[in-house]
Design an enzyme around this catalytic site. Structure first.
Site, PDB file in Angstrom:
ATOM      1  N   HIS A 114      -3.415  -4.987  -6.466  1.00  0.00           N
ATOM      2  CA  HIS A 114      -4.402  -3.666  -5.801  1.00  0.00           C
ATOM      3  C   HIS A 114      -5.739  -5.575  -6.608  1.00  0.00           C
ATOM      4  CE1 HIS A 114      -2.129  -0.010  -6.020  1.00  0.00           C
ATOM      5  NE2 HIS A 114      -2.229  -0.883  -5.066  1.00  0.00           N
ATOM      6  N   ASP A 130       1.164  -4.464  -6.893  1.00  0.00           N
ATOM      7  CA  ASP A 130       0.359  -3.576  -7.357  1.00  0.00           C
ATOM      8  C   ASP A 130      -0.675  -5.052  -8.025  1.00  0.00           C
ATOM      9  OD1 ASP A 130      -1.685  -1.679  -9.790  1.00  0.00           O
ATOM     10  OD2 ASP A 130      -0.044  -0.437  -9.474  1.00  0.00           O
TER      11      ASP A 130
END
Length: 479
Positions: free
Chosen positions: A330, A296
């Site tokens: 991300h 992430d």
């Protein structure tokens, strides 16, 4: 002159509320007639900020966990040995709790004031997979307070604490343990298996209904994964030198802390929501010389979600990120989306980002359910090999988007000397019609191999100087 400048700018700001985008010309007049003096460069404030961030010091005393019963190997639970050594160090006036070379199995470890947990070179603390090894504590889960599984290493309202050394912390999570609770079929979950969705929705409803925190009881029998390392409401925190592997979810996430130093970490976990470092409603934070490979965001600055974030009303502020390297994730440096308490005064410099599996270099996420104010974001000297989406992404349509009653605010974002070698968009700016992104400045930035034109929707006062996209000098982005 100063009073006239302030008056005109104030008039422009008030006009913006009444006139919307048509007031942009007035702001430009204010800046051209009464420009800010060059001495107001925000980077000049950095030395003073850094001078306030001081790593804690510890007495030259040590307590070895082996002497308290810790045994090398994967079969012996060393939780009680860690607990006893930390208590002895704390009551003995503080110092280092030594974890020597070897492998040690443990459940939750709770730090106390004055304790530096030193995981030495060749040492690994491997955390148990049994959820019962992590009894409930007060924590924050995706921006909402609750009673839930203890983070693997936790501290509550403690001063002068540290986790240091050249050793390894192994969260022992994988597609058979912890990660399936996310509910992803690509990582061990199948229809009929338990997952976090019901508990997550229930927790968020508690936050919106302002239910007393002591009634928000989760933990055993529920499926909200614990964080890896979380000092909560602590002061003077140091986390340094370690390698972190296989986290259940967010990895290093100080919450409601002051004076935090995080440096020289290697963070490597590809599981769901395994953000690398998430300062959450923290003040005076230094993150430097860390390496991130995550499932992430590499670094994500947060300040609470929706109603519960507004209840605590505590921003993240005065945060310095420098000398870090980001690969998969991300966002390289992300702000949001749990952002209802606001974020201000963030300085990012001298970082390297590069991966086809890294979405955006600088990423800001907000929406009309969060409604936080994000301001004074300063980035310089960042070298980006490639990212999948954008060099700079600011998005108000993240998750709930416009479906809320709280105005998202992003303003005063300044990028200097940013180089991106490959990306989809150089810049992706998407505000809301009633809440435009304001005052984004880019100076001496280069974006090569951008495959699509930049997106600029509901953004005002976007100024460029010396910006090149695909070799062409660009003076303004298409709107």
């Amino acid at each position: 002159m100063t009073s006239r400048r302030k008056f005109l700018r104030s008039l422009a700001a008030r006009s913006a509320l009444l006139l919307g985008p048509s007031a942009t010309w007035l702001r430009k007049v204010a800046r051209s007639v009464f420009p800010e003096p060059t001495g107001n460069d925000p980077w000049r404030e950095l030395p003073e900020l850094l001078a306030r961030i001081k790593a804690p010091l510890f007495p030259d005393r040590e307590w070895n966990v082996v002497k308290f019963g810790a045994a090398n190997g994967d079969q012996t639970d060393c939780s009680s040995a860690f607990r006893a050594a930390i208590a002895a160090c704390h009551t003995g006036g503080g110092g280092r709790v030594i974890v020597p070379a070897g492998e040690y199995l443990s459940g939750a470890i709770r730090l106390l004031s004055g304790v530096n947990l030193e995981v030495q070179k060749g040492a690994t603390i491997r955390f148990r997979r049994d959820p019962r090894a992590y009894p409930n504590v007060l924590t924050r889960w995706e921006g909402v307070e609750l009673l839930n599984f203890s983070p693997f290493i936790y501290a509550f309202q403690q001063d002068n604490i540290a986790i240091t050394g050249e050793g390894t912390l192994d969260g022992n999570a994988d597609c058979n343990h912890w990660w399936p609770w996310k509910g992803q079929t690509k990582c061990g979950w199948k229809s009929g298996d338990p997952d976090q969705s019901k508990d997550r929705n229930l927790l968020f409803s508690f936050g919106e209904q302002h239910a007393p925190v002591e009634q928000r009881v989760f933990g055993e029998g529920h499926y909200l994964r614990p964080q890896f390392i979380q000092p909560y409401r602590c002061k003077n925190v140091l986390i340094e030198g370690l390698t972190l592997l296989n986290s259940p979810m967010w990895q290093v996430t100080p919450a409601l802390c002051t004076n935090v130093t995080i440096r020289n970490l290697t963070i490597d976990s590809s599981g769901p929501n395994t953000d690398g470092c998430d300062p959450d409603s923290c003040r005076d934070v230094l993150i430097e010389n860390c390496v991130f490979n995550t499932g992430d965001d590499c670094i994500a600055i947060k300040s609470g979600r929706n109603g519960d974030g507004r209840r605590l009303h505590t921003p993240s502020e005065n945060i310095v990120i420098r000398g870090c390297r980001m690969t998969n994730g991300h966002g390289g440096v992300t702000i949001g989306s749990e952002i209802s308490g606001g974020v201000r005064n963030v300085f990012v410099e001298d970082c390297r980002m590069d991966s086809p599996h890294l979405d955006s270099a600088i990423r800001i996420k907000n929406n009309a359910m969060r409604g936080g104010t994000i301001e004074n974001i300063f980035v310089r000297n960042v070298d980006v090999g490639q990212v999948a989406v954008a060099g700079l992404a600011i998005d108000f349509l993240y998750e709930e988007g416009a479906a809320g009653n709280f105005t998202p605010v992003v303003r005063d974002v300044d990028l200097r000397n940013i180089k991106v070698e490959k990306t989809k968009y150089a810049v992706f700016l998407r505000g809301l019609p009633n809440a435009p992104i304001r005052d984004v400045r880019m100076t001496n930035c280069v974006f090569e191999n951008a495959t699509q034109s930049s997106i600029v929707e509901n953004a005002t006062e976007v100024s460029l100087a010396g910006v090149r996209i695909n070799g062409k000098l660009v003076e303004q982005l298409s709107i």
